[in-house]
Write an enzyme that holds these catalytic residues in place. Structure first.
Site, PDB file in Angstrom:
ATOM      1  N   ARG A  67     -10.146  17.220  20.952  1.00  0.00           N
ATOM      2  CA  ARG A  67     -10.639  17.846  19.722  1.00  0.00           C
ATOM      3  C   ARG A  67     -12.033  17.927  19.391  1.00  0.00           C
ATOM      4  O   ARG A  67     -12.569  16.809  19.572  1.00  0.00           O
ATOM      5  CB  ARG A  67      -9.788  17.507  18.574  1.00  0.00           C
ATOM      6  CG  ARG A  67      -8.328  17.891  18.526  1.00  0.00           C
ATOM      7  CD  ARG A  67      -8.286  19.466  18.344  1.00  0.00           C
ATOM      8  NE  ARG A  67      -6.821  19.973  18.099  1.00  0.00           N
ATOM      9  CZ  ARG A  67      -6.238  20.542  19.237  1.00  0.00           C
ATOM     10  NH1 ARG A  67      -6.933  20.672  20.335  1.00  0.00           N
ATOM     11  NH2 ARG A  67      -4.947  21.125  19.031  1.00  0.00           N
ATOM     12  N   HIS A 110     -11.736  27.103  24.166  1.00  0.00           N
ATOM     13  CA  HIS A 110     -10.513  26.644  23.947  1.00  0.00           C
ATOM     14  C   HIS A 110      -9.413  27.242  24.926  1.00  0.00           C
ATOM     15  O   HIS A 110      -8.156  27.641  24.460  1.00  0.00           O
ATOM     16  CB  HIS A 110     -10.029  26.781  22.511  1.00  0.00           C
ATOM     17  CG  HIS A 110      -9.019  25.819  21.829  1.00  0.00           C
ATOM     18  ND1 HIS A 110      -9.196  25.240  20.911  1.00  0.00           N
ATOM     19  CD2 HIS A 110      -8.080  25.090  22.591  1.00  0.00           C
ATOM     20  CE1 HIS A 110      -8.187  24.342  20.479  1.00  0.00           C
ATOM     21  NE2 HIS A 110      -7.653  24.241  21.486  1.00  0.00           N
TER      22      HIS A 110
END
Length: 308
Positions: free
Chosen positions: A223, A271
């Site tokens: 993250r 991502h």
């Protein structure tokens, strides 16, 4: 007939058709219900604000993502309703492949050779064997364990750090916040696969990066909030890091003009390190629903106190 609401942003009908095939006795819908029939199951990615709070009769919320910080932050998952995070063989395989690809590309100088090719320069660079490199993986969950195991199989001296002790053949384990510095000390590569929690926010800062061997590689597939971005950029600028392979960011999509875009030693992917594949993820979620309806314990239920 229990209702399943598919509230994902992309390919809703694909997911719905797969659920209908897996669970033919269920009512599968792709739009928010406007009747009084309870919605037993909600399949969500990043649902719009208010959606989960508007549903009644919820029995289980199934996340399409491994990370659930967005769902927890919204506060909309009702107390007492299990929130199940995604642990999908396809997602796990994707992350392991991405991590290995990034580590090996740096290890074998492929980033540097790409730059040399753009300048039409023929320049062999010094090489090392995997056994001469130390890789530390932060996070020993469903993603970290297999990533560390593969890196060890390739031959890297591999360490793993986690909140609690984990045993992985061929991997040196470190556990607890007081052992984090030791886990990173002298590492050539630091791989972050930690979830986003209060305990992991800003964890990778200047002090931790300074523990690494000079000129190392930072890989972030966990993250974005785990990194202190200004410290990462400073380490790249002064050579303490030679490269950073980043797939996740504090704000996504990465904004125009963000320093990461233009930095010559940063390698950005959007991502995509571990995407949810519809076929395999639906099979996992359908199994969760079957377990729930049999009264069996559910797997991968989020511990809300820990945040994962």
């Amino acid at each position: 007939m229990r209702r399943i609401l598919i509230a994902v942003r992309n390919n809703r009908e694909v997911f719905a058709d797969l659920f209908r095939a897996e669970l033919p006795g269920h009512d599968v819908v792709t739009t928010e219900p406007d009747d009084e029939t309870p919605t037993a199951y909600a399949v969500v990615g990043l649902p719009p604000p208010g959606l989960l709070a508007s549903l009644h009769g919820l029995e289980v919320v199934l996340s399409l993502n491994a990370g659930v910080e967005y769902l927890l932050a919204s506060g909309e998952v009702p107390d007492g309703v299990p929130l199940v995070r995604m642990v999908d063989p396809g997602l796990v395989a994707g992350m392991v492949e991405w991590v290995a690809a990034r580590v090996l590309a740096w290890h074998r100088n492929l980033f540097d050779y790409a730059a040399l090719q753009s300048e039409a320069r023929w320049k062999p660079l010094p090489e090392k064997l995997a056994g001469e490199r130390t890789v530390t993986v932060l996070g020993a969950g469903e993603l970290g364990r297999p990533a560390a195991a593969l890196l060890a199989t390739i031959g890297f001296r591999t360490r793993i750090w986690s909140r609690e002790p984990r045993e992985i053949p061929g991997v040196t384990g470190f556990a607890g916040r007081d052992r984090l510095a030791a886990a990173v000390e002298g590492a050539d590569v630091l791989v972050n696969l930690l979830p986003s929690t209060a305990a992991t926010t800003d964890l990778i800062d200047q002090a931790l990066l300074d523990r690494m061997a000079p000129g190392g590689l930072l890989v972030n597939g966990g993250r974005g909030a785990t990194l202190v971005d200004r410290d990462v950029l400073a380490a790249l600028d002064d050579g303490r890091l030679s490269a950073a392979a980043l797939d996740v960011f504090r704000a996504e999509p990465l904004a125009d003009g963000d320093p990461y875009w233009g930095h010559p030693r940063v390698f950005v992917t959007p991502h995509v390190a571990a995407i949810s594949h519809a076929r395999t993820s639906v099979a996992v979620m359908a199994d969760t629903i079957r377990r729930h309806e049999r009264g069996d314990p559910l797997l991968h239920v989020v511990d809300r106190a820990r945040g994962y």
